[in-house]
Design an enzyme around this catalytic site. Structure first.
Site: not given
Length: 326
Positions: A159, A188
């Site tokens: 990410d 996440h």
């Protein structure tokens, strides 16, 4: 040259492993002076495939690869391990209930946590990639109580890398032009929080370069949904980008970095996140240890941002309860 370390890779017959194993053996993760004894762990039906993987790695003649073996038994694979890269998890299937998804993964990571607790070195470092990564990491650590929680980490570097990339596309610059603390907070998942207020692009505040409207309406949603977008386009999850992010995380954790990176580590009360979950924070690393950094701009002082931070924490608590940890 250093003494060899034992590195275990789970899900070693899978697609991410196919991308990551050559880079580990080349030295991209642990350093170009770190020899490796590699153990490939997967289910028994995959052992024939693993034999082929071993043959290919041998054919590469990697100078750092000192030994390699395959196993379907966690008690054998994790024996005296120095590092474990957890790629294997039960994938999410369309129509699967969230509780079922978490329960299936709990079984996998409970078994492996018990094995790590029983036979691995007490100094082992563990990086969890298989989703849901944060909660899988929590389950693993809960069943390996003799290993310090600071030795576990879940992957949110993917990410982080996506965030850097999207800023580069918008600003028409390169990652080298971005400085300061660009980072990911939280889970996440679609509740992750992107933070750019401590960052600059070519010396200017990020918002001044790409625009506040882009950051709010496009940037954060794009990072939150990037995984789903890739599945929609190619019909399967991220592979080599996940492998590359895992290598980045291993390298920075084990070799060190002064740059702020995103790591899902055990919460300690920093940024108002209570102890008990694995939550992505801005970190720096040195000597195989990570440290959560205090950003110049404190996101908890922004009510809207703080609400997002808490929402991601609450999601992790909910996942932990469904996985039977709380």
């Amino acid at each position: 040259m250093k003494s060899p370390i034992k590195v275990v890779v789970t899900g070693a017959a899978g697609r991410i492993a196919n991308s990551i194993l050559p880079r580990i053996c080349h030295g991209d993760g642990f350093g170009f002076d770190q020899p490796i004894d590699l153990v490939l762990l997967d289910i028994a039906p995959a052992l024939k495939v693993l034999n082929g993987v071993i043959m290919e790695l041998q054919d590469c003649s990697f100078p750092l690869l000192r030994g390699i073996e395959a196993s379907a038994d966690p008690m054998v694979a994790f024996k005296d391990a120095d590092f474990a890269l957890m790629l294997a998890s039960c994938p999410y299937q369309p129509g699967m209930m969230r509780l079922d998804f978490l329960t299936r993964n709990k079984a996998i990571f409970k078994e492996q946590g018990i094995a790590i607790n029983a036979v691995a070195k007490k100094t082992i470092k563990v990086l969890v990639v298989g989703n849901p990564a944060n909660t899988n990491c929590l389950v693993l650590a809960a069943h390996a109580p003799s290993i310090p929680r600071k030795n576990f980490c879940a992957l949110t570097r993917l990410d982080h890398n996506r965030a850097i990339s999207q800023l580069c596309f918008q600003a028409k610059c390169t990652p080298a032009d971005i400085s300061g603390s660009i980072c990911i907070f939280g889970n996440h998942s679609s509740t992750m929080v992107t933070f750019t207020e401590d960052g600059t692009i070519k010396g200017k505040p990020v918002a001044d370069v790409v625009g506040k409207e882009f950051l709010v309406s496009q940037f954060e949603p794009r990072i939150q949904e990037r995984g789903y977008a890739i599945i929609s386009e190619k019909g399967s999850p991220s592979v080599f980008s996940a492998a590359s992010a895992a290598i980045d995380c291993i390298h920075d954790w084990m070799v060190g970095t002064d740059r702020v990176v995103s790591m899902a580590v055990a919460s300690s009360g920093k940024y108002g996140i209570p102890e008990g979950v694995f939550y992505s924070f801005p970190c720096v690393c040195k000597g195989g240890e990570w440290e959560i950094v205090d950003l110049k701009v404190d996101p908890t002082r922004n009510p809207e941002l703080n609400t997002k931070l808490q929402k991601s924490y609450e999601e992790l608590v909910s996942e932990a309860k469904m996985a039977g940890i709380y």
